[in-house]
Write a protein that holds these residues in place. Structure first.
Motif, PDB file in Angstrom:
ATOM      1  N   VAL A  63      28.586  88.459 -19.661  1.00 16.73           N
ATOM      2  CA  VAL A  63      28.455  87.047 -19.263  1.00 16.73           C
ATOM      3  C   VAL A  63      29.443  86.749 -18.140  1.00 16.73           C
ATOM      4  O   VAL A  63      29.089  86.127 -17.127  1.00 16.73           O
ATOM      5  N   ASP A  64      30.682  87.206 -18.300  1.00 19.26           N
ATOM      6  CA  ASP A  64      31.686  87.017 -17.242  1.00 19.26           C
ATOM      7  C   ASP A  64      31.268  87.726 -15.960  1.00 19.26           C
ATOM      8  O   ASP A  64      31.441  87.194 -14.858  1.00 19.26           O
ATOM      9  N   ALA A  65      30.710  88.920 -16.104  1.00 18.16           N
ATOM     10  CA  ALA A  65      30.277  89.682 -14.930  1.00 18.16           C
ATOM     11  C   ALA A  65      29.191  88.942 -14.164  1.00 18.16           C
ATOM     12  O   ALA A  65      29.237  88.842 -12.933  1.00 18.16           O
ATOM     13  N   LEU A  66      28.216  88.416 -14.883  1.00 18.72           N
ATOM     14  CA  LEU A  66      27.139  87.683 -14.212  1.00 18.72           C
ATOM     15  C   LEU A  66      27.651  86.377 -13.605  1.00 18.72           C
ATOM     16  O   LEU A  66      27.189  85.961 -12.536  1.00 18.72           O
ATOM     17  N   ALA A  67      28.624  85.760 -14.247  1.00 17.30           N
ATOM     18  CA  ALA A  67      29.224  84.544 -13.683  1.00 17.30           C
ATOM     19  C   ALA A  67      29.876  84.848 -12.334  1.00 17.30           C
ATOM     20  O   ALA A  67      29.868  84.004 -11.429  1.00 17.30           O
ATOM     21  N   SER A  68      30.396  86.059 -12.192  1.00 18.00           N
ATOM     22  CA  SER A  68      31.064  86.428 -10.937  1.00 18.00           C
ATOM     23  C   SER A  68      30.089  86.519  -9.765  1.00 18.00           C
ATOM     24  O   SER A  68      30.510  86.495  -8.610  1.00 18.00           O
ATOM     25  N   VAL A  69      28.791  86.623 -10.059  1.00 19.09           N
ATOM     26  CA  VAL A  69      27.779  86.598  -8.992  1.00 19.09           C
ATOM     27  C   VAL A  69      26.999  85.282  -9.019  1.00 19.09           C
ATOM     28  O   VAL A  69      25.924  85.171  -8.437  1.00 19.09           O
ATOM     29  N   GLY A  70      27.557  84.300  -9.728  1.00 15.27           N
ATOM     30  CA  GLY A  70      26.984  82.963  -9.724  1.00 15.27           C
ATOM     31  C   GLY A  70      25.812  82.747 -10.660  1.00 15.27           C
ATOM     32  O   GLY A  70      25.026  81.820 -10.472  1.00 15.27           O
ATOM     33  N   TYR A  71      25.682  83.578 -11.695  1.00 11.33           N
ATOM     34  CA  TYR A  71      24.548  83.429 -12.608  1.00 11.33           C
ATOM     35  C   TYR A  71      25.027  83.222 -14.035  1.00 11.33           C
ATOM     36  O   TYR A  71      25.907  83.939 -14.519  1.00 11.33           O
ATOM     37  N   GLU A  72      24.424  82.246 -14.690  1.00 15.94           N
ATOM     38  CA  GLU A  72      24.673  82.010 -16.108  1.00 15.94           C
ATOM     39  C   GLU A  72      23.350  82.183 -16.848  1.00 15.94           C
ATOM     40  O   GLU A  72      22.419  81.394 -16.653  1.00 15.94           O
ATOM     41  N   PRO A  73      23.230  83.215 -17.680  1.00 12.18           N
ATOM     42  CA  PRO A  73      21.967  83.405 -18.395  1.00 12.18           C
ATOM     43  C   PRO A  73      21.689  82.218 -19.317  1.00 12.18           C
ATOM     44  O   PRO A  73      22.628  81.603 -19.840  1.00 12.18           O
ATOM     45  N   PRO A  74      20.411  81.881 -19.514  1.00 10.10           N
ATOM     46  CA  PRO A  74      20.081  80.748 -20.382  1.00 10.10           C
ATOM     47  C   PRO A  74      20.500  80.962 -21.835  1.00 10.10           C
ATOM     48  O   PRO A  74      20.685  80.005 -22.577  1.00 10.10           O
ATOM     49  N   TYR A  75      20.633  82.196 -22.231  1.00 14.25           N
ATOM     50  CA  TYR A  75      21.208  82.520 -23.534  1.00 14.25           C
ATOM     51  C   TYR A  75      21.863  83.887 -23.427  1.00 14.25           C
ATOM     52  O   TYR A  75      21.501  84.709 -22.584  1.00 14.25           O
TER      53      TYR A  75
END
Length: 154
Positions: A63-75
């Motif tokens: 989740v932190d990794a995806l946040a670093s590319v500007g994405y927050e998964p819906p779940y």
């Protein structure tokens, strides 16, 4: 036996042969519904309680990794692999073995942290776009590394 089971059995066998300290099986999800999106990290209780704990560590790091590319998964969830609904039950990739026809024989990775990750859906246009960007792969790799380091206390 189903091909997916055989492939998973081979993956777990490799981990056993290597005397692995942990197993992370990397996957991406897919659905007939292109709107389906999100992250699931699967674990198997039959392999030990460390699997659910390791799944949570992996989930948080990805989740932190995806946040670093500007994405927050819906779940972003962890789930016991028996919930997937495979004909043979638990995933062979996570160490589970069956006698024909699909009678659970036990888990071959008891005590070894083992998870199967699906951080993104290949069939979702937005998540597919992320998968077409090298920075997403770099971020996920950093996430996996962070999770492994956290697990081993580094």
């Amino acid at each position: 036996m189903e091909l997916g089971y055989v492939q998973g059995y081979v993956h777990a066998s490799a981990a056993i042969a290597l005397d692995a300290d942990l197993l992370i099986s990397l996957h991406y999800n897919g659905s007939s519904d292109p709107a389906a999106a999100g992250m699931t990290i699967y674990y198997c209780d039959a392999g030990g309680e460390q699997n659910a704990q390791f799944a949570a560590v992996i989930r948080d790091a990805l989740v932190d990794a995806l946040a670093s590319v500007g994405y927050e998964p819906p779940y972003a969830v962890t789930a016991e692999d028996g919930t997937i609904g495979k004909a043979y039950g638990h995933l062979a990739t996570l160490g589970n073995a069956y006698d024909a026809p699909f009678v659970f024989a036990g888990n071959r990775l008891v005590g070894v942290p083992a998870v199967l990750t699906e951080p993104l859906f290949e069939t979702n246009p937005d998540e597919r776009a992320l998968l077409n960007d090298q920075s997403t792969y770099d971020a996920l790799a950093r996430g996996y590394l962070a999770a492994v380091n956290a697990w081993f206390g580094r």
